[in-house]
Each structure stands twice: as C-alpha cells, then as structure tokens.
Design a protein around this motif. Sequence first.
Motif, short mmCIF file in Angstrom:
data_model
loop_
_atom_site.label_atom_id
_atom_site.label_comp_id
_atom_site.label_asym_id
_atom_site.label_seq_id
_atom_site.Cartn_x
_atom_site.Cartn_y
_atom_site.Cartn_z
N ALA A 1 0.81 -1.22 0.00
CA ALA A 1 0.00 0.00 0.00
C ALA A 1 0.85 1.28 0.00
N ILE A 2 2.13 1.16 0.32
CA ILE A 2 2.92 2.39 0.45
C ILE A 2 4.01 2.53 -0.61
N ALA A 3 3.76 2.00 -1.80
CA ALA A 3 4.72 2.16 -2.90
C ALA A 3 4.83 3.64 -3.26
N PRO A 4 6.02 4.09 -3.65
CA PRO A 4 6.21 5.53 -3.91
C PRO A 4 5.74 5.97 -5.30
N VAL A 5 5.87 7.28 -5.52
CA VAL A 5 5.61 7.88 -6.83
C VAL A 5 6.85 7.67 -7.69
N THR A 6 6.68 7.38 -8.96
CA THR A 6 7.87 7.24 -9.82
C THR A 6 8.07 8.51 -10.65
N SER A 7 9.32 8.78 -10.96
CA SER A 7 9.61 9.84 -11.93
C SER A 7 9.50 9.27 -13.34
N PHE A 8 9.43 10.16 -14.32
CA PHE A 8 9.33 9.77 -15.73
C PHE A 8 10.44 10.49 -16.47
N THR A 9 11.21 9.75 -17.28
CA THR A 9 12.44 10.30 -17.86
C THR A 9 12.20 11.00 -19.20
N ILE A 10 12.77 12.20 -19.30
CA ILE A 10 12.86 12.89 -20.58
C ILE A 10 14.33 12.77 -21.00
N ALA A 11 14.59 11.95 -22.02
CA ALA A 11 15.97 11.70 -22.44
C ALA A 11 16.48 12.84 -23.32
N ILE A 12 17.77 12.78 -23.63
CA ILE A 12 18.37 13.81 -24.48
C ILE A 12 17.89 13.61 -25.92
N GLY A 13 17.46 14.71 -26.53
CA GLY A 13 16.99 14.64 -27.93
C GLY A 13 16.92 16.06 -28.47
N GLU A 14 16.14 16.27 -29.52
CA GLU A 14 16.01 17.62 -30.07
C GLU A 14 15.31 18.53 -29.06
N LEU A 15 15.83 19.77 -28.95
CA LEU A 15 15.23 20.72 -28.00
C LEU A 15 13.75 20.93 -28.28
N ASP A 16 13.39 21.00 -29.59
CA ASP A 16 11.99 21.32 -29.88
C ASP A 16 11.04 20.14 -29.65
N SER A 17 11.62 18.96 -29.28
CA SER A 17 10.73 17.83 -28.96
C SER A 17 10.33 17.84 -27.48
N ILE A 18 10.99 18.71 -26.68
CA ILE A 18 10.75 18.68 -25.23
C ILE A 18 9.29 18.99 -24.86
N PRO A 19 8.67 20.05 -25.45
CA PRO A 19 7.27 20.32 -25.04
C PRO A 19 6.35 19.13 -25.27
N GLU A 20 6.53 18.43 -26.39
CA GLU A 20 5.68 17.27 -26.68
C GLU A 20 5.92 16.16 -25.64
N LYS A 21 7.22 15.95 -25.30
CA LYS A 21 7.53 14.90 -24.33
C LYS A 21 6.96 15.25 -22.95
N ILE A 22 7.01 16.54 -22.61
CA ILE A 22 6.45 16.96 -21.31
C ILE A 22 4.93 16.73 -21.29
N LYS A 23 4.31 16.96 -22.43
CA LYS A 23 2.87 16.71 -22.53
C LYS A 23 2.58 15.22 -22.33
N GLU A 24 3.40 14.36 -22.94
CA GLU A 24 3.22 12.90 -22.77
C GLU A 24 3.43 12.49 -21.32
N ALA A 25 4.25 13.27 -20.59
CA ALA A 25 4.55 12.94 -19.19
C ALA A 25 3.49 13.48 -18.23
N GLU A 26 2.40 13.99 -18.77
CA GLU A 26 1.33 14.58 -17.96
C GLU A 26 0.92 13.72 -16.74
N PRO A 27 0.79 12.37 -16.90
CA PRO A 27 0.34 11.57 -15.74
C PRO A 27 1.37 11.48 -14.61
N TYR A 28 2.59 11.91 -14.84
CA TYR A 28 3.65 11.70 -13.85
C TYR A 28 3.97 13.00 -13.12
N ALA A 29 4.11 12.89 -11.80
CA ALA A 29 4.25 14.09 -10.97
C ALA A 29 5.69 14.61 -10.91
#
Length: 341
Positions: free
Chosen positions: A120-148
Amino acid sequence: MELSFIPYRIQCRHPFGIARSTHEYYDVVYVYLQENGFVGRGEAAPASRYSETIELVLSRLENCPTYFDDISNPESGLDKLVPFAGGMKSLEAAFSMAVFDIWTQKQKLPLYSYFGVEAAIAPVTSFTIAIGELDSIPEKIKEAEPYAILKIKLGTKNDKEIIDTVRDCTEKPVRVDANEGWDLQTAMEMCEWLSGKNIEFVEQPLPADQLDKTAILRSSSPIPIFADENCMTSQDIPTIAHAFHGINIKLMKCGCLLEAKRMIETARKHDLQIMLGCMVESSVGITAAAHLSPLVDYADLDGNLLIDNDPYTGVSVINGQIVLPKGNGLGVEVKNVSDLK
Ligand SMILES: [Mg+2]
C-alpha cells in the motif's frame, strides 16, 4: 525445474539519449523456470557501460543446464543458478527474479510479502525525458502529464537551454541525471544554477573514477548529489558514502533481489537517501524492482513506460503512483506475444 530463455528486442517510444549514447531499441533476454505448471520469469537487460552485452548473456545461457533438480527454496535455487551468470549482474538479476517468482507463486504469496513489504505504500515514480532535439521537449512533457516528477537527462553542451525549455512547460519537481557528463567546474556551476529551480537532486554528475572531485562537489552543492555509476553493490557503499547524499539502486547493477535489499540496509546505516532505478526494461524487470520500492525514498521505475512493445503486464502507474500487481509471485503476465511464456 526446467530452465529456458528467449531474447526480445524492446523498441523505445523516442530515441533514448543520455550523455554517452543514444538508442532506438535495447535487447533483453527473458529467463524462465518451469515446474508443475508454474512459470517463474526473469529479465536480463545488459548495459554496455558495465561491459555486459546481449551476446555475452546468451552465450552464458546456452552453456547453462536446462534442468535443475532439488530446488527446495530460493537460496538453494540461487546457489545453483547464479554461478552460471559468470558475474554478469543482469543475468544474475534475471535468475533471481525467476527463482523468487516461481517460489512465491508456489507459496501463494505476492513477492513483496516475502520481503516483508506493505504494497500500500509504494512511492511515486519519476518519468524520464531523455536527451533529444530541443523542440521535442514540449511534446515529451505533454506525454509525461500523468507523472508528478520528471527526470531530465543532461550532460550536453546545451544543458541550460534544456532546463529552461522544461521550465517554460512545467513547474513539476525535476531530478537531473548527468550520467558522468560533467567535469567538476561545470558540475559546481550547474548545481548552483539549478538551485531554486525545484530540482530534487542531481544524479552522477562526474565520471565514476572522480570520487575525490565528487566529494568536493558534495561539500559545496546546494542540491543533493546521488550516485548511480559509482554504486553497483552494497560493497561500494562504505567507500562512496562521503561523496554523495544518496544512491540509485538497480537490479541490473547489483544482480540478486537479496543484494538490492542488502544495499537498502547498508545505505540506511550510512545515512544515504535511496532511489530504486532501472535500465530501459520491460514489465518483468520493472515489476521485480517495484516489489522492493516501498522500502526506498524515491522511485525511478519508468523503463517499461519508455517502450512501445512491452510484451508483459505487471506493475502499473496510476497518477504517478506505483501500484503493485495483485497476483502471487511477481504478478506479471504475458500479453499476446506467442513465443513468450
Ligand atoms: Mg542514472
């Protein structure tokens, strides 16, 4: 008890870039132990950083017996299987997962119960944004919406632009992983620059062979410093404890689930914070690690979330929170890939 194995190529959703490499796929091997209708499953995700490759893992398995008798408990199973890994930690991890999976299924227990853990007490996980094109970051952040919490890979020439772009998109807490990509001066400047930007910690800022310089960084950094490449097993902890605030434990680095538990206990004795991390892996390896996650402070168990052909189901993440499966053993099930078990 019969042993079998099969290699499998996991495909990354986005090319997975870190300071030293970029991958579009990774090769893993599934290891199975079968007896009386039970199937114990394990996964080896070898990392070239630690001189482990898919070819080496497969050649070890090809020279391994296909039948083991008299495995009456996990310890005897590990005693018989682990020597065939030849010191390769990813294969030791796979053997260990399969042994504990089949044993706890037979005992009608979820794996976490064996380790005295409350699911019952499992933690929150992070979600990784790896190195890639700078202009792909906003889209990846949008995909990471479920992760805190986000984990941002750095160690490039444009690290500040990456963080500025992330911060233009979100105020979520961020963990930074430089994967040995900085020198001491860069690390000191970056840790100063990152402070006040809601950064939880910086993982492995300097190369693993620069422990003295890492200790200097630790004494001045306003942000906690975590060891990854510097911390493989529990034996490393006393040597590196003075240079870090925390460690990142991975089954593919330490091997056996019991060694991961020993690392947790050793790190606590040295007042180190503890994260449980992973390689890019499928749900077999991630679920095995997740069973230990209630024992640690931070989880970075997103390897299975970064691929788009995971052949197994197991641990899930709901609103960023790790939720352990309900079944006995690991609780993983194969989806619809016919040659897997
Ligand atoms: Mg790392």
